[in-house]
Design an enzyme around this catalytic site. Sequence first.
Site: not given
Ligand code: COA
Length: 349
Positions: A114, A276, A306
């Site tokens: 990224c 980004h 993204n």
């Molecule tokens: N649809 C539905 N539920 C989903 C899901 C989806 N696409 N992806 C994950 N979940 C669920 C998980 O299984 C988890 O369930 P549980 O509580 O029963 O275990 C719940 O949602 C929360 O998961 P978590 O990973 O803690 O969620 P979050 O609030 O952190 O959001 C992201 C997840 C990935 C959106 C977030 O962490 C994020 O944006 N992180 C940065 C990612 C990023 O920027 N990446 C690129 C970097 S360049």
Amino acid sequence: MFRTIIAGIGKYVPENIVTNSDLQKYMDTSDEWIQERTGIKERRYADRTSETTTTMGVEAARIAIERAGTTPQDIDFIIFATLSPDYYFPGCGVLTQRALKMKEIGALDVRNQCSGFVYALSVGDQYIRSGMYKNILVIGSDKHSFGLDFSTRGRNVSVIFGDGAGAVVLQPAEDDTRGILSTHLHCDGESAELLAMYNPGTHANHWLDQQLADFDNAEIGEMFMSHAMIDKAQNFPFMDGPSVFKKAVVKIPETVMEALDTNSLRPSDIDMLIPHQANLRISQFVQQKLGLGDDQVYNNIQRYGNTTSASIPIALCEAWEQGKVKERDLVCLASFGSGFTWGSALLRW
Ligand code: COA
């Protein structure tokens, strides 16, 4: 020393729009979850048979080259940033040279995910400043759709990413009041495995002890990519989302401030911040932390997801096309991604 200007900019996104509801056909997710956690409404997926990371990059490059008032034969160096190259090797840079029928110039591939575009821009800036090259083509392009886990197992990663490309042509500025003021690059390799695609790879290191046991049962030819690796989904990207989020909301504002401090400027001087496009919530945190207004930050993750190394040049290109980036505006580009890597570039447009 010359300053470097972006003389031309272009973008390419595939026609195929994939909505959050479309993804529900393959995995247990919902439009509500995706929009609430990421801001994403839809993304583009490349045509499976005709579009690659290189072909998308080349389309963006054609526009950037034309807008710079140049031709492919005028380009004297290529820098191609991607995490999804057409081949394991050679890189997309040489494929671009071939596709655009360019001279036998140098081509460098950048592997900084990224942050790839900001890294590539920084490298190009040094070559222009030193006087070594006069027309550098910098491309950020990624085709994620070919390699995501579309089962529920991979939903935290797969819903986020989309395909696309952006490109710029760098040239020396006619005067030193415009152009790239400074670039700032960082990494923290301690977190390398928190956002990564482990295989195919040549690693055999401590953290994958279990995988080493698998090697004992693998045929020699299977060690690069064994059935066990595939069973464990190690051929798909892995992401510890919360860790990425926590670090990104600290490091992006930090590197923006670093760029401003270096040039004795303040957040209020920024005309447009192009962060980004990782997650709309990350961008909103950054905006809040820097005290920026809505008209000082450009986001388009809602429409493209993204797109990794393409996200900043696509967003910059759109902002410029919409008249939101004008001559002499102070523009800040800021990235964060796998590695972890992060960085910024401050420029007077
Ligand atoms: N649809 C539905 N539920 C989903 C899901 C989806 N696409 N992806 C994950 N979940 C669920 C998980 O299984 C988890 O369930 P549980 O509580 O029963 O275990 C719940 O949602 C929360 O998961 P978590 O990973 O803690 O969620 P979050 O609030 O952190 O959001 C992201 C997840 C990935 C959106 C977030 O962490 C994020 O944006 N992180 C940065 C990612 C990023 O920027 N990446 C690129 C970097 S360049």
